[in-house]
Design an enzyme around this catalytic site. Structure first.
Site, short mmCIF file in Angstrom:
data_model
loop_
_atom_site.label_atom_id
_atom_site.label_comp_id
_atom_site.label_asym_id
_atom_site.label_seq_id
_atom_site.Cartn_x
_atom_site.Cartn_y
_atom_site.Cartn_z
N ASN A 358 38.60 30.86 39.31
CA ASN A 358 37.71 30.38 38.27
C ASN A 358 37.90 28.88 38.04
O ASN A 358 38.47 28.44 37.04
CB ASN A 358 37.96 31.16 36.98
CG ASN A 358 36.89 30.92 35.94
OD1 ASN A 358 37.11 30.24 34.95
ND2 ASN A 358 35.71 31.48 36.17
N ARG A 403 36.47 27.42 34.15
CA ARG A 403 35.01 27.53 34.16
C ARG A 403 34.53 28.40 33.01
O ARG A 403 33.54 28.09 32.34
CB ARG A 403 34.48 28.07 35.49
CG ARG A 403 32.95 27.97 35.61
CD ARG A 403 32.41 28.57 36.89
NE ARG A 403 31.00 28.25 37.07
CZ ARG A 403 29.99 28.93 36.53
NH1 ARG A 403 30.23 29.98 35.78
NH2 ARG A 403 28.74 28.56 36.76
N CYS A 404 35.24 29.51 32.78
CA CYS A 404 34.88 30.40 31.67
C CYS A 404 34.93 29.67 30.33
O CYS A 404 34.15 29.97 29.42
CB CYS A 404 35.82 31.60 31.62
SG CYS A 404 35.65 32.76 32.98
N MET A 405 35.86 28.73 30.18
CA MET A 405 36.08 28.08 28.89
C MET A 405 35.15 26.89 28.65
O MET A 405 35.33 26.16 27.67
CB MET A 405 37.53 27.59 28.78
CG MET A 405 38.55 28.70 28.72
SD MET A 405 40.19 28.10 28.24
CE MET A 405 40.56 26.96 29.59
#
Length: 414
Positions: A358, A403-405
């Site tokens: 990620n 990337r999620c954050m």
């Protein structure tokens, strides 16, 4: 015209995964993290409880890396508060938030609305994010719902601890947004914040920003499954949290109303370690991707390339060779797939569990990753990638990486 004025005039512009990151939306972890208990972890989609002071320190470190590399950092809380400056909008927001929490009328519904509207706007936004306990309201009579449910469950309005993963509630595509219809009840309310930001925040309101997918659709799609590969090609995960119907809905709208003419739907395993496409595949350079080797069975992966057909229909082509498909749609002669944990049968699943795939590209060939995934990080460097490592001992407990954050809303063209 200054850079800030240009960004304000064109507040959404994302035509790739790798263009230099200019503006991003983050959510600093707050009290909602401390409102997870061992009994509610599964219900709230967590495997563990992060230690909030350390998680905040790590998140600040992440934000500082972005700022040091020229990225404007916006915080979701601030954007929402600014969006609710008008009393009528504030009332509408509270009504919709309570409705999405499952309270349509009655004692609890009325008490929650009275309580939230009695708070100042910053405190009210914090309350709906961190959750409202039963003890915070003075209910005059008991409701059948509360009597029938677990009397020991402490919350009326549940906390939203996954909010620090801002990628999922919405995705920037071109000059517009896809507002997510979240798959699980625990995250359903998250995309409501972005709906109000898009419609009422001065940065976005009145700019005629297209919404490619509406959050109130019956089908499910989440931002972690949406990868913008270039100005006319997307990859979308057909996953635990994104349905085929949603992909087709989004594709139909993009094909008619934007430059996008190619969407690759990739079928990925339905499990907690691979919940979204960006946990197993991310673009980090013009011809380089990270990939978790477990999504490829004997080198194969079920994919469908979608194109616009006649009379609004969608044309589909089935493929199984990921490298061939990416080379074809991106018009590349060579492609470098960099495996999580160097493909080692022990290291790869361990680092995958902590989102080794990620990666957040902040420029072509330059990424932010978690420091704990040191095998994957070293391999990236051997492939010529510039790696900025961010602290990750507590943030990673939420099962999401850099990337999620982050929700990029402006990138430079490539």
């Amino acid at each position: 015209m200054s850079d800030n004025e240009k960004r304000f005039k064109n507040p959404v512009h994302v035509t790739s995964e790798i263009g230099k990151l200019k503006t991003v939306i983050l959510k600093r972890p707050g009290k909602e993290i401390e409102n997870i208990t061992p009994k509610t972890m599964t219900r709230l989609l967590f495997d563990d409880i992060p230690y909030l002071p350390a998680a905040q320190k790590e998140h600040d470190h992440f934000a500082q890396i972005l700022k040091a590399n020229g990225t404007e950092v916006l915080y979701l809380d601030d954007l929402v508060v600014d969006s609710l400056s008008k009393p009528a909008v504030r009332k509408k927001f509270v009504d919709e938030m309570i409705h999405d929490a499952g309270f349509y009328q009655g004692v609890v519904h009325d008490a929650l609305i009275e309580y939230l509207l009695g708070l100042k706007t910053p405190a009210m936004v914090s309350a709906v994010m961190q959750g409202v306990r039963k003890t915070e309201l003075q209910l005059k009579t008991a409701s059948l719902r509360l009597l029938a449910e677990d009397v020991n469950y402490p919350f009326l309005l549940e906390p939203l601890p996954s909010l620090y993963f801002t990628r999922d509630p919405a995705a920037s595509i071109g000059q517009g947004f896809s507002l997510s219809s979240m798959a699980f009840e625990a995250r359903k309310r998250e995309s409501l914040f972005m709906k109000y930001v898009v419609n009422y925040n001065d940065r976005f309101a009145g700019k005629k920003i297209p919404v490619w997918h509406d959050r109130n659709k019956d089908n499910h799609i989440e931002g972690g499954d949406e990868l913008v590969l270039n100005n006319h090609v997307m990859a979308i995960g057909l996953s635990q949290r994104t349905s085929a119907d949603a992909i087709e809905d989004l594709a139909r709208n993009l094909f008619v109303n934007s430059n996008y003419d190619t969407i690759i739907a990739l079928k990925i395993p339905h499990n907690h370690a691979m919940m979204h496409l960006d946990t197993v595949l991310t673009m980090i350079n013009y011809d380089q991707f990270t990939v978790h080797p477990e999504i490829l069975k004997n080198g194969q992966l079920d994919m469908w390339i979608l194109h616009p057909g006649k009379d609004g229909r969608i044309m589909q082509e089935h493929h199984t060779d990921l490298i061939d498909v990416l080379k074809a749609v991106l018009k590349l002669s060579e492609l470098d797939l960099i495996p999580t944990g160097n493909g080692d049968p022990i290291v790869a699943p361990r680092e995958q569990w902590n989102d080794g795939s990620n990666t957040l590209a902040i420029a072509p060939g330059e990424v932010v990753t978690y420091d704990r995934n040191y095998v994957s990080n070293e391999l990236l460097r051997k492939h010529g990638i510039i790696v900025h490592e961010t602290l990750s001992s507590e943030l990673s407990r939420g099962r999401g990486g850099p990337r999620c954050m982050s929700m990029p809303i402006v990138r430079e063209n490539i």
